[in-house]
Scaffold this motif. Structure first.
Motif, PDB file in Angstrom:
ATOM      1  N   ARG A 244      68.385 -19.817 -33.581  1.00  0.00           N
ATOM      2  CA  ARG A 244      67.629 -19.635 -34.814  1.00  0.00           C
ATOM      3  C   ARG A 244      68.434 -18.877 -35.863  1.00  0.00           C
ATOM      4  O   ARG A 244      68.973 -17.800 -35.598  1.00  0.00           O
ATOM      5  N   GLN A 245      68.522 -19.469 -37.043  1.00  0.00           N
ATOM      6  CA  GLN A 245      69.186 -18.874 -38.197  1.00  0.00           C
ATOM      7  C   GLN A 245      68.274 -19.087 -39.401  1.00  0.00           C
ATOM      8  O   GLN A 245      68.216 -20.193 -39.930  1.00  0.00           O
ATOM      9  N   PRO A 246      67.510 -18.087 -39.804  1.00  0.00           N
ATOM     10  CA  PRO A 246      66.554 -18.253 -40.896  1.00  0.00           C
ATOM     11  C   PRO A 246      67.208 -18.845 -42.144  1.00  0.00           C
ATOM     12  O   PRO A 246      68.353 -18.538 -42.481  1.00  0.00           O
ATOM     13  N   ILE A 247      66.480 -19.713 -42.800  1.00  0.00           N
ATOM     14  CA  ILE A 247      66.875 -20.420 -44.019  1.00  0.00           C
ATOM     15  C   ILE A 247      67.932 -21.487 -43.706  1.00  0.00           C
ATOM     16  O   ILE A 247      67.781 -22.648 -44.096  1.00  0.00           O
ATOM     17  N   VAL A 248      68.991 -21.127 -42.988  1.00  0.00           N
ATOM     18  CA  VAL A 248      70.047 -22.093 -42.691  1.00  0.00           C
ATOM     19  C   VAL A 248      69.503 -23.245 -41.864  1.00  0.00           C
ATOM     20  O   VAL A 248      69.705 -24.413 -42.176  1.00  0.00           O
ATOM     21  N   ASP A 249      68.787 -22.933 -40.757  1.00  0.00           N
ATOM     22  CA  ASP A 249      68.273 -24.010 -39.914  1.00  0.00           C
ATOM     23  C   ASP A 249      67.034 -24.667 -40.506  1.00  0.00           C
ATOM     24  O   ASP A 249      66.536 -25.657 -39.979  1.00  0.00           O
ATOM     25  N   ARG A 250      66.526 -24.122 -41.603  1.00  0.00           N
ATOM     26  CA  ARG A 250      65.382 -24.748 -42.286  1.00  0.00           C
ATOM     27  C   ARG A 250      65.840 -25.755 -43.335  1.00  0.00           C
ATOM     28  O   ARG A 250      65.238 -26.824 -43.484  1.00  0.00           O
ATOM     29  N   TYR A 251      66.918 -25.436 -44.063  1.00  0.00           N
ATOM     30  CA  TYR A 251      67.329 -26.278 -45.185  1.00  0.00           C
ATOM     31  C   TYR A 251      68.698 -26.935 -45.013  1.00  0.00           C
ATOM     32  O   TYR A 251      69.011 -27.861 -45.758  1.00  0.00           O
ATOM     33  N   ILE A 252      69.509 -26.478 -44.096  1.00  0.00           N
ATOM     34  CA  ILE A 252      70.864 -27.034 -43.995  1.00  0.00           C
ATOM     35  C   ILE A 252      71.084 -27.696 -42.643  1.00  0.00           C
ATOM     36  O   ILE A 252      71.150 -28.914 -42.541  1.00  0.00           O
ATOM     37  N   ALA A 253      71.216 -26.933 -41.597  1.00  0.00           N
ATOM     38  CA  ALA A 253      71.488 -27.507 -40.280  1.00  0.00           C
ATOM     39  C   ALA A 253      71.182 -26.472 -39.214  1.00  0.00           C
ATOM     40  O   ALA A 253      71.155 -25.266 -39.468  1.00  0.00           O
ATOM     41  N   ALA A 254      70.942 -26.978 -38.006  1.00  0.00           N
ATOM     42  CA  ALA A 254      70.728 -26.116 -36.846  1.00  0.00           C
ATOM     43  C   ALA A 254      71.861 -26.341 -35.852  1.00  0.00           C
ATOM     44  O   ALA A 254      72.379 -27.449 -35.724  1.00  0.00           O
ATOM     45  N   VAL A 255      72.238 -25.296 -35.151  1.00  0.00           N
ATOM     46  CA  VAL A 255      73.305 -25.361 -34.153  1.00  0.00           C
ATOM     47  C   VAL A 255      72.703 -25.012 -32.802  1.00  0.00           C
ATOM     48  O   VAL A 255      72.071 -23.960 -32.648  1.00  0.00           O
ATOM     49  N   ASP A 256      72.902 -25.902 -31.815  1.00  0.00           N
ATOM     50  CA  ASP A 256      72.345 -25.615 -30.496  1.00  0.00           C
ATOM     51  C   ASP A 256      73.297 -24.749 -29.677  1.00  0.00           C
ATOM     52  O   ASP A 256      74.362 -24.333 -30.150  1.00  0.00           O
ATOM     53  N   ARG A 257      72.935 -24.492 -28.437  1.00  0.00           N
ATOM     54  CA  ARG A 257      73.708 -23.591 -27.586  1.00  0.00           C
ATOM     55  C   ARG A 257      75.104 -24.126 -27.280  1.00  0.00           C
ATOM     56  O   ARG A 257      76.019 -23.364 -26.967  1.00  0.00           O
ATOM     57  N   ASN A 258      75.276 -25.445 -27.398  1.00  0.00           N
ATOM     58  CA  ASN A 258      76.577 -26.065 -27.129  1.00  0.00           C
ATOM     59  C   ASN A 258      77.445 -26.196 -28.375  1.00  0.00           C
ATOM     60  O   ASN A 258      78.525 -26.780 -28.319  1.00  0.00           O
ATOM     61  N   GLY A 259      76.952 -25.679 -29.518  1.00  0.00           N
ATOM     62  CA  GLY A 259      77.714 -25.750 -30.752  1.00  0.00           C
ATOM     63  C   GLY A 259      77.569 -27.061 -31.503  1.00  0.00           C
ATOM     64  O   GLY A 259      78.271 -27.298 -32.494  1.00  0.00           O
ATOM     65  N   VAL A 260      76.649 -27.942 -31.082  1.00  0.00           N
ATOM     66  CA  VAL A 260      76.433 -29.223 -31.753  1.00  0.00           C
ATOM     67  C   VAL A 260      75.517 -29.017 -32.956  1.00  0.00           C
ATOM     68  O   VAL A 260      74.465 -28.366 -32.858  1.00  0.00           O
TER      69      VAL A 260
END
Length: 473
Positions: A244-260
């Protein structure tokens, strides 16, 4: 905001009023300049205290009816009401501290927006990125103007902001009047083909007319025909557990535990069978090392794209959409013309021609003239006033500006669709809703009182009958 007003009201409505728009724009521009210049010498003629009381009254009134809103509308009203009350309190507090805090707030907002616009423009490098950099530089200059105390030691903060607002508003009206003066079709949703644009304008007369309803209490029912915007959020569509990265994972992209990296997805579906969902024909490498390079809106990042056949197929192959936004008031004919032209080009670009930009453009084409269809029966300038005084218009304009200077993402498309749904399918105003609720409560109360009186009368009659029977015995 100019393009949004053109989309919502339609060219035909605005073209007949271009002279009045031009006059109003000139007056607003000149009045803003007078207010701004008046504040420069420190001797204010602007009635700041009455203005503060009006601001406080508007804030309190907005908070009083905020609870009647639906979803995001309720949140927006609370934010607006609290912001107005806070600004009014700082003005009424007077002295140096209130004006200083206001200046710091406005300066920080201008500085943040200007820096974000410059950085995003240099990274994305879209066609007009140099103009965006100049605009960001102007915002930074305004931020510096608010930060430094010269020449009024922060006393002129409110007149400065009001003057700038009037000047920007007047300039936008002048641009709007100039653009609609000789337009045949709406360039905000034009296909780029002159013959198609003329045909679209000619067919506009055959488009659906005014609607019977002018406002709705909520979103369309599940069994009601409506345009649907499907959004797969970055977090909701991540293959693994997202960090979880506030704002970033809401409007840009999310990064999972494997870095994808997961950027999410957006699609648009209509009851007439149109499904717009653009996807790269070959999987794009979205590793952190190459992601910055892929953000550039340049030709070398173009790849062949594929339009998905329908929602059921896409959801089965991937997963159901995370959020849906549904809109009643749209024009199927305009959407069909847009789709017939847009699908001829299957190019995909992660920044300037992706799934989200395709959905946003299709949505604008579908709701063109929506406000005129809803409020056209009011006549005169009332439809125009209803549109420009709706808070969601400002929100949609800011989202559109941010997407134009950066890139359309599923998060921005989701918020944009929600704001446009409030404009295309307007909800009742807070005071109207409160009046309705009050009337309903009064009716229910009267019915309850009658029932209680009837039960009490029946109980008393039973007691009297029992007493009479006991006496007879």
């Amino acid at each position: 905001m100019v393009r949004l007003v053109m989309i919502l009201l339609g060219v035909d409505y605005l073209r007949t009023r271009w002279r009045s728009l031009q006059r109003i724009g000139c007056v607003s521009l000149l009045l803003g300049m007078v207010v701004f210049i008046d504040a420069l010498d420190g001797a204010l003629y602007f009635p700041i205290m009455p203005f503060a009381f009006l601001l406080l009254l508007e804030g309190l009134a907005t908070l009083a009816v905020a609870w009647t809103g639906m979803g995001g509308q309720r949140t927006l009203r609370y934010v607006k009401g609290l912001a107005f009350c806070f600004a009014a309190a700082l003005i009424l507090a007077g002295h140096h501290h209130g004006h200083f805090i206001l200046s710091m707030i406005f300066g920080t907002l201008f500085l943040a927006d200007g820096l974000l616009q410059i950085v995003s423009a240099r990274v994305v490098r879209y066609r007009t990125w140099k103009l965006a950099v100049i605009g960001g530089g102007v915002e930074i200059a305004l931020a510096i103007f608010f930060y430094q105390p010269y020449p009024t030691h922060y006393v002129g903060t409110v007149p400065y902001c009001l003057g700038l607002g009037l000047m920007f508003g007047g300039w936008n009206l002048l641009l709007l009047s100039t653009r609609v003066r000789r337009l045949v079709s709406n360039p905000a949703v034009a296909s780029g083909d002159a013959e198609a644009d003329v045909a679209s304008s000619a067919a506009g007369a055959a488009a659906p007319g005014r609607l019977a309803a002018v406002e709705w209490d909520g979103p369309p029912a599940a069994d009601e025909a409506a345009l649907t915007v499907h959004v797969w959020t970055p977090v909701g569509s991540a293959k693994g557990e997202a960090r979880r990265q506030p704002i970033v994972d809401r409007y840009i992209a999310a990064v999972d535990r494997n870095g994808v990296i997961s950027t999410g997805h957006a699609a648009l579906e209509s009851p007439e069978g149109i499904y717009i969902s653009l996807y790269p024909g070959v999987e794009i490498d979205r590793s952190p090392d190459d992601f910055a390079r892929l953000l550039r809106a340049t030709r070398e990042n173009d790849v062949p794209g594929v339009f998905q056949p329908d929602y059921r197929t896409e959801a089965k192959a991937w997963c159901p959409s995370t959020v849906q936004v549904r809109i009643r008031n749209y024009d199927p004919a305009r959407l069909r013309r847009f789709w017939d032209s847009y699908r001829q080009d299957t190019t995909y670009n992660l920044t300037y021609r992706n799934c989200s930009s395709s959905v946003s453009r299709a949505l604008e084409a579908a709701i063109e003239g929506a406000s005129a269809r809803v409020w056209g029966g009011l006549g005169g300038w009332r439809p125009f006033l209803r549109v420009i005084t709706t808070p969601e218009l400002w929100v949609a304009a800011q989202l559109r500006k941010r997407a134009a200077t950066m890139a359309w993402t599923p998060g921005l498309t989701l918020d944009y669709a929600r704001a446009l749904s409030m404009l295309a399918d307007p909800r009742p105003s807070g005071w109207t809703r409160m009046a309705r609720l009050a009337v309903r409560r009064m009716v229910r109360s009267r019915q309850q009182w009658r029932e209680e009186a009837r039960h009490a009368q029946a109980g008393q009659q039973g007691a009297d009958d029992a007493a009479a029977g006991a006496l007879r015995e």
